[in-house]
Design a protein around this motif. Structure first.
Motif, PDB file in Angstrom:
ATOM      1  N   THR A  10       1.096  -0.806   0.245  1.00 49.11           N
ATOM      2  CA  THR A  10      -0.387   0.382  -0.505  1.00 49.11           C
ATOM      3  C   THR A  10       0.901   1.637  -0.006  1.00 49.11           C
ATOM      4  OG1 THR A  10      -0.114  -0.786   2.153  1.00 49.11           O
ATOM      5  CG2 THR A  10      -1.791  -0.926   0.951  1.00 49.11           C
ATOM      6  N   ASN A  11       2.088   1.586   0.115  1.00 48.66           N
ATOM      7  CA  ASN A  11       2.868   2.545   0.367  1.00 48.66           C
ATOM      8  C   ASN A  11       3.575   2.789  -0.625  1.00 48.66           C
ATOM      9  OD1 ASN A  11       1.853   2.465   3.210  1.00 48.66           O
ATOM     10  ND2 ASN A  11       3.976   2.157   4.078  1.00 48.66           N
ATOM     11  N   ARG A  12       4.215   2.360  -1.051  1.00 47.58           N
ATOM     12  CA  ARG A  12       4.599   1.913  -2.623  1.00 47.58           C
ATOM     13  C   ARG A  12       4.092   1.033  -3.896  1.00 47.58           C
ATOM     14  NH1 ARG A  12      10.428   0.255  -1.652  1.00 47.58           N
ATOM     15  NH2 ARG A  12      10.944  -0.189  -3.297  1.00 47.58           N
ATOM     16  N   ALA A  13       3.816   1.533  -4.647  1.00 46.34           N
ATOM     17  CA  ALA A  13       3.449   1.314  -5.964  1.00 46.34           C
ATOM     18  C   ALA A  13       5.001   0.528  -6.883  1.00 46.34           C
ATOM     19  CB  ALA A  13       2.978   1.837  -7.099  1.00 46.34           C
ATOM     20  N   GLU A  14       4.640  -0.337  -7.436  1.00 45.18           N
ATOM     21  CA  GLU A  14       5.684  -1.595  -7.770  1.00 45.18           C
ATOM     22  C   GLU A  14       6.588  -1.317  -9.021  1.00 45.18           C
ATOM     23  OE1 GLU A  14       7.299  -3.634  -5.190  1.00 45.18           O
ATOM     24  OE2 GLU A  14       6.790  -3.321  -3.568  1.00 45.18           O
ATOM     25  N   ALA A  15       7.718  -1.628  -9.825  1.00 43.40           N
ATOM     26  CA  ALA A  15       7.503  -1.502 -10.542  1.00 43.40           C
ATOM     27  C   ALA A  15       6.571  -2.465 -11.784  1.00 43.40           C
ATOM     28  CB  ALA A  15       9.415  -1.044 -10.788  1.00 43.40           C
ATOM     29  N   PHE A  16       7.385  -3.389 -11.469  1.00 45.15           N
ATOM     30  CA  PHE A  16       6.800  -5.193 -11.403  1.00 45.15           C
ATOM     31  C   PHE A  16       5.792  -6.052 -11.339  1.00 45.15           C
ATOM     32  CE2 PHE A  16      11.076  -3.818 -13.137  1.00 45.15           C
ATOM     33  CZ  PHE A  16      10.877  -3.965 -14.186  1.00 45.15           C
ATOM     34  N   ASP A  17       5.416  -6.579 -11.477  1.00 39.70           N
ATOM     35  CA  ASP A  17       4.231  -7.406 -11.208  1.00 39.70           C
ATOM     36  C   ASP A  17       5.081  -9.043 -11.138  1.00 39.70           C
ATOM     37  OD1 ASP A  17       2.255 -10.326 -12.164  1.00 39.70           O
ATOM     38  OD2 ASP A  17       1.483  -8.848 -10.876  1.00 39.70           O
ATOM     39  N   ALA A  18       5.407  -9.544 -10.448  1.00 40.58           N
ATOM     40  CA  ALA A  18       6.209 -10.608  -9.954  1.00 40.58           C
ATOM     41  C   ALA A  18       5.767 -11.962 -10.772  1.00 40.58           C
ATOM     42  CB  ALA A  18       5.450 -11.450  -8.260  1.00 40.58           C
ATOM     43  N   VAL A  19       3.848 -12.116 -11.003  1.00 42.13           N
ATOM     44  CA  VAL A  19       3.704 -12.911 -12.222  1.00 42.13           C
ATOM     45  C   VAL A  19       4.181 -12.875 -13.828  1.00 42.13           C
ATOM     46  CG1 VAL A  19       1.840 -14.387 -13.292  1.00 42.13           C
ATOM     47  CG2 VAL A  19       1.512 -13.457 -10.432  1.00 42.13           C
ATOM     48  N   ASP A  20       4.363 -11.185 -14.245  1.00 40.41           N
ATOM     49  CA  ASP A  20       5.266 -11.391 -15.213  1.00 40.41           C
ATOM     50  C   ASP A  20       6.376 -11.655 -15.298  1.00 40.41           C
ATOM     51  OD1 ASP A  20       2.936 -10.528 -15.833  1.00 40.41           O
ATOM     52  OD2 ASP A  20       2.959  -7.997 -15.871  1.00 40.41           O
ATOM     53  N   VAL A  21       7.164 -11.296 -13.715  1.00 42.90           N
ATOM     54  CA  VAL A  21       8.655 -11.654 -14.672  1.00 42.90           C
ATOM     55  C   VAL A  21       8.796 -13.440 -14.024  1.00 42.90           C
ATOM     56  CG1 VAL A  21      10.469 -11.847 -12.767  1.00 42.90           C
ATOM     57  CG2 VAL A  21       9.121  -9.561 -12.662  1.00 42.90           C
ATOM     58  N   ILE A  22       7.988 -14.002 -13.577  1.00 44.91           N
ATOM     59  CA  ILE A  22       7.545 -15.446 -13.579  1.00 44.91           C
ATOM     60  C   ILE A  22       7.570 -16.229 -14.896  1.00 44.91           C
ATOM     61  CG2 ILE A  22       6.705 -17.634 -12.657  1.00 44.91           C
ATOM     62  CD1 ILE A  22       6.220 -15.847 -10.078  1.00 44.91           C
ATOM     63  N   ARG A  23       6.861 -15.633 -15.704  1.00 49.44           N
ATOM     64  CA  ARG A  23       6.170 -15.716 -16.589  1.00 49.44           C
ATOM     65  C   ARG A  23       7.880 -15.474 -18.239  1.00 49.44           C
ATOM     66  NH1 ARG A  23       1.284 -13.042 -16.713  1.00 49.44           N
ATOM     67  NH2 ARG A  23      -0.445 -14.618 -16.177  1.00 49.44           N
ATOM     68  N   VAL A  24       7.980 -14.869 -18.204  1.00 43.79           N
ATOM     69  CA  VAL A  24       9.672 -14.607 -18.748  1.00 43.79           C
ATOM     70  C   VAL A  24      10.099 -15.934 -18.381  1.00 43.79           C
ATOM     71  CG1 VAL A  24      11.328 -12.687 -18.911  1.00 43.79           C
ATOM     72  CG2 VAL A  24       9.607 -11.585 -18.687  1.00 43.79           C
ATOM     73  N   LYS A  25      11.271 -16.249 -17.550  1.00 42.53           N
ATOM     74  CA  LYS A  25      11.719 -17.153 -17.187  1.00 42.53           C
ATOM     75  C   LYS A  25      11.339 -18.458 -17.850  1.00 42.53           C
ATOM     76  CE  LYS A  25      15.157 -16.925 -16.828  1.00 42.53           C
ATOM     77  NZ  LYS A  25      16.635 -16.992 -18.008  1.00 42.53           N
ATOM     78  N   ASP A  27       8.423 -18.957 -20.157  1.00 42.59           N
ATOM     79  CA  ASP A  27       8.631 -19.184 -21.864  1.00 42.59           C
ATOM     80  C   ASP A  27      10.087 -18.779 -21.964  1.00 42.59           C
ATOM     81  OD1 ASP A  27       6.420 -19.250 -21.011  1.00 42.59           O
ATOM     82  OD2 ASP A  27       5.509 -17.219 -21.390  1.00 42.59           O
ATOM     83  N   HIS A  28      10.915 -19.346 -21.510  1.00 41.91           N
ATOM     84  CA  HIS A  28      12.664 -19.123 -21.954  1.00 41.91           C
ATOM     85  C   HIS A  28      13.052 -17.565 -22.145  1.00 41.91           C
ATOM     86  CE1 HIS A  28      12.304 -24.010 -22.233  1.00 41.91           C
ATOM     87  NE2 HIS A  28      11.694 -23.759 -22.697  1.00 41.91           N
ATOM     88  N   GLY A  29      12.867 -17.153 -22.056  1.00 41.38           N
ATOM     89  CA  GLY A  29      12.946 -15.286 -21.617  1.00 41.38           C
ATOM     90  C   GLY A  29      14.062 -15.594 -21.166  1.00 41.38           C
ATOM     91  N   THR A  30      14.466 -13.729 -21.572  1.00 43.41           N
ATOM     92  CA  THR A  30      15.842 -13.243 -20.349  1.00 43.41           C
ATOM     93  C   THR A  30      15.411 -12.092 -19.556  1.00 43.41           C
ATOM     94  OG1 THR A  30      17.493 -14.107 -22.523  1.00 43.41           O
ATOM     95  CG2 THR A  30      17.614 -11.819 -20.864  1.00 43.41           C
ATOM     96  N   LEU A  31      15.997 -12.222 -17.830  1.00 35.62           N
ATOM     97  CA  LEU A  31      14.949 -11.071 -17.327  1.00 35.62           C
ATOM     98  C   LEU A  31      16.013  -9.926 -17.694  1.00 35.62           C
ATOM     99  CD1 LEU A  31      14.642 -13.563 -14.283  1.00 35.62           C
ATOM    100  CD2 LEU A  31      13.280 -11.916 -16.024  1.00 35.62           C
ATOM    101  N   ALA A  59      11.623 -22.374 -12.894  1.00 38.03           N
ATOM    102  CA  ALA A  59      11.979 -21.583 -14.023  1.00 38.03           C
ATOM    103  C   ALA A  59      13.411 -21.456 -13.990  1.00 38.03           C
ATOM    104  CB  ALA A  59      10.994 -20.914 -14.611  1.00 38.03           C
ATOM    105  N   ILE A  60      14.229 -20.903 -13.689  1.00 34.85           N
ATOM    106  CA  ILE A  60      15.698 -20.531 -13.639  1.00 34.85           C
ATOM    107  C   ILE A  60      16.455 -22.088 -13.659  1.00 34.85           C
ATOM    108  CG2 ILE A  60      18.253 -20.284 -12.223  1.00 34.85           C
ATOM    109  CD1 ILE A  60      15.736 -17.628 -11.043  1.00 34.85           C
ATOM    110  N   LEU A  61      15.637 -23.129 -13.142  1.00 35.71           N
ATOM    111  CA  LEU A  61      16.753 -24.682 -12.247  1.00 35.71           C
ATOM    112  C   LEU A  61      16.280 -25.086 -14.262  1.00 35.71           C
ATOM    113  CD1 LEU A  61      17.556 -26.704 -10.544  1.00 35.71           C
ATOM    114  CD2 LEU A  61      15.616 -27.512 -11.048  1.00 35.71           C
ATOM    115  N   LEU A  62      15.000 -25.131 -14.433  1.00 37.62           N
ATOM    116  CA  LEU A  62      14.874 -25.567 -15.887  1.00 37.62           C
ATOM    117  C   LEU A  62      14.865 -24.994 -17.387  1.00 37.62           C
ATOM    118  CD1 LEU A  62      10.589 -26.671 -14.628  1.00 37.62           C
ATOM    119  CD2 LEU A  62      12.779 -28.089 -14.984  1.00 37.62           C
ATOM    120  N   ASN A  63      15.017 -23.889 -17.550  1.00 36.07           N
ATOM    121  CA  ASN A  63      15.541 -23.036 -18.434  1.00 36.07           C
ATOM    122  C   ASN A  63      17.031 -22.763 -17.713  1.00 36.07           C
ATOM    123  OD1 ASN A  63      12.948 -24.240 -19.450  1.00 36.07           O
ATOM    124  ND2 ASN A  63      11.872 -22.132 -18.588  1.00 36.07           N
TER     125      ASN A  63
END
Length: 440
Positions: A10-25, A27-31, A59-63
């Protein structure tokens, strides 16, 4: 949602969403660097939930991760805490990290040996878990010795003695403590990017100018396969180099225990024998090899013969005594001895073909030398003494191992493991080199 989590969200707007970051890795993407910085910081703050970081770890272990991703992940972990600075010392610093093994007491003779040649060794060590022994557990078998030092005490000891072995402060890479515990319970311990960044974030945060890595391979090591050990060594050397730390790795054999002891006070006693110019040949060889590398990385080109001479002429022993005394240890006090012992005898004549490091390590752990959980106590005198090495000719009835403990009810399961460590054959055994490869 916990109070801490809701307060942060509630105190700060987060720069990213955790689920979006998980999806990148996933789906074999690069963070991106920004995603990595955010996810480590947000996880440390409690904004990224444990189950979300668990998913990202898997996801990091697998990809996998590329070199730039691992470097950024490591630097984000370093940025989660404080960094030490040894630039005010009058001498260069060099450190060693071992990936852990059975009977691996090398740090004990190595730190004072390197200090003999004008290089300071700030060795921040840990306690053991499972079948690998912890350096602090070994040293705590010396009456009076203490592991916890303030930064000021550590700096003073590095200046005066040249070597310190102590516990790391909680301020170094706090993100790693959370991540390490999570990896342990989610089946992601084996991920090489996560192993490498865990080790190197702490070592780089420690502020040493040079670092030598001892990457173990074999049954008693974390890495069972030499190709994996090489990949881990290469990854960690690259991380150190990218962070401006002169880094080199030796890949060393851990199919057989190092030396002739596994257990806390037993290993201290053996280390003192090495510092007195004796001790098992494999322990001496690896200690000297690592010392030469640590000195070279700190700008001191000193040959193996000259390094070895410091073990024989008392200079390394003098540093050991000064180092232990400075931390309250009584160097002349007798070391603890377990009250009970049992022997394993050779069941036939022949040649000792194998002495499996993992089985010996598990036996020592079952005797009380190690712990199953972080909060467990260890027995100072518990462990295994080794009376024959692979390649030695043995006769039926000859003692091969002596098991020590204060709690005799532990013998049954420890004997089971220790017996399975030993095989006797008819033919000759080809000795394995202790140093298998060098990665720089």
């Amino acid at each position: 949602m916990s109070d801490m989590t809701s307060k942060h969200t509630t105190n700060r707007a987060e720069a990213f969403d955790a689920v979006d970051v998980i999806r990148v890795k996933r789906d074999h993407g690069t963070l991106t660097p920004e995603q990595i910085d955010w996810v480590i910081d947000a996880y440390t703050r409690g904004v990224v939930a444990e189950e979300q970081m668990a998913a990202l770890n898997m996801a990091i272990l697998l990809n996998g991760m590329d070199r730039a991703e691992i470097a950024r992940w490591t630097s984000a972990m370093i940025a989660s805490g404080e960094r030490m600075d040894f630039s005010s010392l009058s001498k260069p610093t060099s450190d060693k990290h071992s990936t852990g093994g059975v009977g691996d007491k090398i740090t004990l003779p190595l730190a004072p040996l390197v200090a003999v040649f004008g290089v300071a060794v700030p060795q921040l060590s840990g306690r053991g878990l499972g079948h690998t022994g912890g350096t602090l557990d070994k040293l705590e078998s010396i009456p009076g010795w203490r592991a916890a030092l303030s930064n000021a005490e550590m700096m003073a000891q590095l200046e005066s003695v040249g070597a310190v072995i102590c516990q790391a402060g909680s301020g170094l890479a706090p993100a790693d403590r959370k991540l390490y515990a999570l990896r342990d319970v989610t089946g992601t311990v084996e991920a090489i990017p996560l192993i490498a960044s865990s080790i190197m974030s702490k070592k780089i945060a420690e502020g040493t100018g040079a670092l030598v890595l001892d990457v173990k391979v074999g049954s008693g090591a974390f890495m069972k396969d030499e190709a994996q050990a090489r990949e881990l060594a290469r990854t960690m050397v690259d991380l150190g180099t990218d962070a401006g730390v002169r880094t080199v790795a030796l890949i060393t054999d851990m199919s057989t225990p190092l030396g002739l002891t596994a257990g806390n006070a037993l290993e201290v006693r053996e280390s003192v024998e090495v510092l007195a110019g004796g001790g098992p040949a494999d322990v001496v060889e690896l200690t000297v090899a690592l010392a030469v590398e640590m000195l070279a990385a700190a700008g001191r080109e000193i040959g193996a013969d000259e390094v070895r001479s410091a073990l024989g002429d008392g200079r390394a022993m003098d540093r050991w005594r000064a180092m232990i005394s400075a931390q309250g240890g009584d160097v002349d006090a007798p070391l603890p001895v377990a009250t009970e012992s049992e022997q394993i005898l050779a069941e036939s004549d022949g040649v000792l073909a194998t002495l499996d490091a993992m089985d010996v390590g598990v036996a020592a752990w079952r005797l009380g030398a190690g712990r199953a959980r972080k909060e467990d106590m260890v027995q100072a005198g518990a462990g295994v003494e080794i009376h024959a090495r692979p390649g030695d000719r043995v006769v039926k009835g000859q003692p091969l191992l002596t098991l020590h403990t204060d709690t005799p009810e532990r013998f049954a399961r420890a004997l089971e493991s220790a017996r399975s460590a030993v095989t006797i054959s008819d033919g000759p055994v080809v000795p394995r080199d202790i140093v298998l490869a060098r990665v720089d």
